[in-house]
Design an enzyme around this catalytic site. Sequence first.
Site, PDB file in Angstrom:
ATOM      1  N   GLY A  53      37.525  -8.064  47.081  1.00  0.00           N
ATOM      2  CA  GLY A  53      37.962  -8.559  48.600  1.00  0.00           C
ATOM      3  C   GLY A  53      37.128  -9.443  48.486  1.00  0.00           C
TER       4      GLY A  53
ATOM      5  N   TYR B  84      24.744  -0.630  48.207  1.00  0.00           N
ATOM      6  CA  TYR B  84      23.043  -0.292  47.971  1.00  0.00           C
ATOM      7  C   TYR B  84      22.909   0.785  48.992  1.00  0.00           C
ATOM      8  CZ  TYR B  84      22.905  -3.954  51.704  1.00  0.00           C
ATOM      9  OH  TYR B  84      23.174  -5.128  52.166  1.00  0.00           O
TER      10      TYR B  84
ATOM     11  N   SER C  17      19.962  -7.327  58.797  1.00  0.00           N
ATOM     12  CA  SER C  17      19.190  -8.450  57.689  1.00  0.00           C
ATOM     13  C   SER C  17      18.181  -8.154  57.433  1.00  0.00           C
ATOM     14  CB  SER C  17      19.465  -9.910  57.709  1.00  0.00           C
ATOM     15  OG  SER C  17      19.419 -10.487  56.738  1.00  0.00           O
TER      16      SER C  17
ATOM     17  N   LYS D 255      31.988 -16.431  55.097  1.00  0.00           N
ATOM     18  CA  LYS D 255      31.043 -17.272  54.194  1.00  0.00           C
ATOM     19  C   LYS D 255      32.332 -17.994  53.897  1.00  0.00           C
ATOM     20  CE  LYS D 255      28.719 -13.891  52.137  1.00  0.00           C
ATOM     21  NZ  LYS D 255      28.456 -12.685  50.912  1.00  0.00           N
TER      22      LYS D 255
ATOM     23  N   VAL E 207      47.485  -4.755  45.835  1.00  0.00           N
ATOM     24  CA  VAL E 207      47.277  -4.707  44.239  1.00  0.00           C
ATOM     25  C   VAL E 207      48.089  -6.568  44.249  1.00  0.00           C
ATOM     26  CG1 VAL E 207      48.221  -4.093  42.598  1.00  0.00           C
ATOM     27  CG2 VAL E 207      48.807  -2.443  43.411  1.00  0.00           C
TER      28      VAL E 207
END
Length: 291
Positions: free
Chosen positions: A137, A233, A24, A74, A162
């Site tokens: 996702g 990124y 992180s 999460k 789908v």
Amino acid sequence: MEILKTISGKTKIMGIIGNPVEHSISPYLHNTISREVGFDAVYVPFPVCDSLENAVKGLKAINAVGFNVTIPYKKDVMKFLDENSKEALLMGAVNTVKNIEGRLYGYNTDAEGFSRSFREETGDSFRGKRVFIIGAGGATRAIAVKIAIEGAEKIYIANRTVSKAAEIADIINGNIKDIASSVDMDKKASEVFHDSSIIINTTSVGMWPHVEKSPLTDEYTFLNDQIVYDAIYNPCKTKLLLSAEEAGCKTVNGLGMLFYQGVNAYEIWTGLKLEEEFLRELFLSFKEMWQ
Ligand code: NAP
């Protein structure tokens, strides 16, 4: 020998829980902000090696002011909190928790980070726009819900599976506005692709080390007035962004999303509103460190 006095008995605790957390870069961001604004806090990565519930209880027990939550917790963390924001409930995920006098409140700043980065880096907004999102996702759901809340005219969600795209479209259509449709990437979707002025990749396709991959086949060609945003990124320029750039599109990678989700979390925890000029300078340093 000089005695280190940056951390004392009064220093507030912030952190990130997840597994893994070693990679992180959030500690760099939060600890730099604290130093620059003179806020007495320290941000530490905490790998969850017991149960998630115990990790959450532990942070509450030591009176942490707030913490981030990352992969794979999460969604699961929401059930251990006292309250989740309305947006976080629609997004199905919490990445930021604030401790207010022993009560834990969950927020989703990934979506706000994405939206703030989009505004800052393109100078544009989603109001009245047609948007094509690739993926279905966790990141897609948060981003798609946010774009719908921010007034998009139409959202196409295209995914390899789908049925997952259809689930997200249903959440938007049932709770915000009837503007979302699922798209089968394998069937001809290039018409709706060209109907969209903003293209967003929220799949992991093209992420390091598989940098030669793109989530789009050759059937999809960019129009030079399209804005192309890739939530990835690493690398800074995915294959998708390189082909969009070649076609003359404005392109943005996911570093700004990562940066602004952290900024937003920091503002939630501390109640501070960080100055725009300071953030611009910080983002430049953040980019330099990364690229
Ligand atoms: P996730 O829930 O695991 O979803 C992964 C998505 O990628 C799904 O739509 C999946 O399609 C698709 N996918 C994976 N492999 C594929 C393949 N070989 N071909 C076609 N589609 C494929 O992951 P997530 O949490 O949403 O994260 C997705 C991406 O967003 C990651 O690259 C992550 O780094 C990035 N992200 C960036 C930020 C940031 O701050 N910049 C924050 C969060 C996430 P299926 O449904 O068909 O499996």
